[in-house]
Design a protein around this motif. Sequence first.
Motif, PDB file in Angstrom:
ATOM      1  N   ASP A 509     -26.680  30.870 -11.548  1.00 37.02           N
ATOM      2  CA  ASP A 509     -27.722  31.206 -12.530  1.00 37.02           C
ATOM      3  C   ASP A 509     -28.569  32.414 -12.107  1.00 37.02           C
ATOM      4  N   SER A 531     -22.842  28.729 -18.730  1.00 43.94           N
ATOM      5  CA  SER A 531     -23.116  27.431 -18.129  1.00 43.94           C
ATOM      6  C   SER A 531     -24.447  27.537 -17.412  1.00 43.94           C
ATOM      7  N   GLY A 532     -25.280  26.559 -17.585  1.00 44.04           N
ATOM      8  CA  GLY A 532     -26.584  26.592 -16.940  1.00 44.04           C
ATOM      9  C   GLY A 532     -27.533  27.515 -17.673  1.00 44.04           C
ATOM     10  N   ALA A 534     -28.438  30.590 -16.899  1.00 50.14           N
ATOM     11  CA  ALA A 534     -28.071  32.008 -16.927  1.00 50.14           C
ATOM     12  C   ALA A 534     -26.664  32.137 -16.360  1.00 50.14           C
ATOM     13  N   VAL A 535     -26.087  33.325 -16.515  1.00 48.10           N
ATOM     14  CA  VAL A 535     -24.771  33.557 -15.916  1.00 48.10           C
ATOM     15  C   VAL A 535     -24.922  33.594 -14.391  1.00 48.10           C
ATOM     16  N   ASP A 536     -23.824  33.318 -13.703  1.00 46.66           N
ATOM     17  CA  ASP A 536     -23.811  33.358 -12.244  1.00 46.66           C
ATOM     18  C   ASP A 536     -23.335  34.725 -11.768  1.00 46.66           C
ATOM     19  N   GLU A 541     -17.988  31.093 -12.751  1.00 40.59           N
ATOM     20  CA  GLU A 541     -19.223  30.470 -13.223  1.00 40.59           C
ATOM     21  C   GLU A 541     -19.246  29.041 -12.687  1.00 40.59           C
TER      22      GLU A 541
HETATM   23 CA   LIG Z   1     -24.779  29.742 -14.719  1.00 42.98          CA
END
Ligand SMILES: [Ca+2]
Length: 741
Positions: A509, A531-532, A534-536, A541
């Motif tokens: 995130d 997912s979550g 924010a993006v990783d 991800e």
């Molecule tokens: Ca994420």
Amino acid sequence: GDEVAWIAGAASPIGWSIRPTDPNDGDMIYFSGPTRVYVSPCVAERALGGKPALQVDVAKREVRLSFRAPAGEGCAEMSPVCGLEGSFGQLAAGPWVFVCKQSGIDVSIPFTVTTVTSRTVYYVDRRAKGSQNGTSWTDAFTDLQSALAAAPSFCEIRVARGTYRPDSWSDLYPGDQTSTFKLKTGVTLKGGFAGVGSSNPNQRDVLVHETVLSGDLLGNDDASVIRSRLVGHASRADNCHHVVTAVNTSSTAVLDGFTIQGGHAFGSSSPGASTYGGGLYIDGASPVIRNCLIAGNAAAFYGGGIYCRGDCAPTFIDCVLADNWSAWRGGGMYKDWGSRVTMERCLISNNSTVYDGGGIANHTEGELVLSNCILSGNLCTGLDSGRGGAIYCSFAQVTLNHCTLAGNFATFGAGLACASSNEPGSSDVDVRNSIIWDLGDSLWIGDSSIVQIAYSDVQGGWSGQGNLDADPRFVDAGRWDDRSTPREPTDDTWFDGDYRLAWDSPCVDAGDPSESLVPNAKDFGGRSRRSGVAVDMGAYEQRNEPPIADAGPDVAGFSIDGVSGDVTLDAGRSLDPEGQALTYRWYRDGRLVSSQQRFTTTLPVGEYAFTLIVNDGIRDSAPDEVIAGVWPIIPTVAGVSPSTIDRKKPAQALIAMLMLPSGRRATDFNLAEPMLLFPGAVAATKQTTMVWMNGAVYAIARFEMPQVLDALTTDGQVELRLVGALKDDRYFSGTDTVTIK
Ligand SMILES: [Ca+2]
Ligand SMILES: [Ca+2]
Ligand SMILES: [Ca+2]
Ligand SMILES: [Ca+2]
């Protein structure tokens, strides 16, 4: 070909899907979809109502996934399972729908099957023994060159498993090192088919039915030769210069599902085309390369795996570029003169060169755009001169988004180096949402290049918005074995890692919160990029799966006074796929009643539904319900036999006697309701009544020992409670103790 099976592992697919999404009537169609994670297929079957089954209804044009009646007990396969996958086909052309309707699962995917007769398909299978005109699997061409020669524009060539060499064709002489497979505009080449001898020759799986395009013309390559000794090695002297060539083709030239190996660009031009691009030589062409493994190729100068030049834009999707070597620049790929290369979800690993760009060298204008790619264990072996372990830039534009660079090495810029060599000019490098975590100083700039990095984790740090300098916490970082010769990198061996992020990685995130994603953006693993919160950073991800609440089997308590009794609830079988610590919330009638994993509560006589929700620190589980009953009982006398149970040598059954309350006759006993034994609520498998000499009436019951021992998890003295039912809906109960050892 119609199959359905559970997916082993801890992570379900994110949604229901079919592949290909636009199938034709020759295709096998694969599907997969999510369910919760279960510890075994048996638990999953119980939860979903039995074994999954697939029915193809030709009349309704419907493919239905359903669950048959639950299987019997005795299922012991205990590996985590999740989700379902399978295949069906081939289907007649027309509209179809894939349907799955079951409690908790409700999906329908409409799709259209087109007919391939509108598009000519040629077949290639080296084992075919028919008339070899390519019109069917039986009559397949036995070499790929014949199919390419025959292919008109807009056709598909399907190639069965096996190894194909470019010199095997009547128009060439065997051993011609200039022979190569030439891609053609409008021709799609597909590998990975089962081919002749299979019940379904159109079944396609590029790993199971590997189709190899090999430059090893004599089939004598010695795989144990280390990188630097490839030059002039006897086993390579016969190999062709380029396994695959694309010159002036458009993006309708497609290569899908092949292994490209054994190319050996050690021709007489020095330097020149025959010393560039052992695996794939691209000049002014924009082919689409999908699902290909380009491995074990070499070049005397540039681009062991791939060489690319000219005004063109080739695209690589879901490819692996590995174990390639060149003696000068660009171990994996050398990109030259104006080309724009796009790579999506590619792994570029363990390539090496001597001087510049162990993974990829970019030279003289043009662009390189990498998204969701992993570059790992790429190496420049020149200890005094190596620049750019993963990527070297000279007068180039390079864009990295959601990439992971790990374990790469070069003396100057283990991850990335910028320098102006033959063609002087600086580079523009733009890195976002990426991880650069290599062996030594990750970045080296030897000219006036501009390297902009944002929302990325860079070893040693780099100024820019959202950047980190923290251990990315990969699941497994990969490692080098230098074979005890640290000053001699050419014999080093790379063991690749797993670059998914641990659930507590600082990169989760931490990507650009304002990144605008294309619809259905996917990570390296092909799963959703959303997912979550924010993006990783990086190619993967991270997906924190919710924990799974398990409130246990229904429990019973007993009221001797007829008013109230105790029940104990236990959430100890709940779990989290990532192994995170759990907290517990028990609810009754919507009110929180306990935050313990296990608790005992006193309740009035009656039946109660409790709901359990567990939390992994981030996400709640789905609720799980358990029924707790408190039964009024008439206390009485019980006895069980044997009184000592040896777990190693148990008797077959436990026999229990439970006296009916005084004044009750044998006919008052409810034979239809099995006597229960607690703990475990084990049901009797047989029961009857008998009248004792003193006139007392006993209910006699048999309990199967495996079930009893399953419920009794601790050794020593254990109190067993027996409960029997009377026909007037009252219960009678007594206890006895056994010793378990
Ligand atoms: Ca994420
Ligand atoms: Ca050879
Ligand atoms: Ca070494
Ligand atoms: Ca979790």
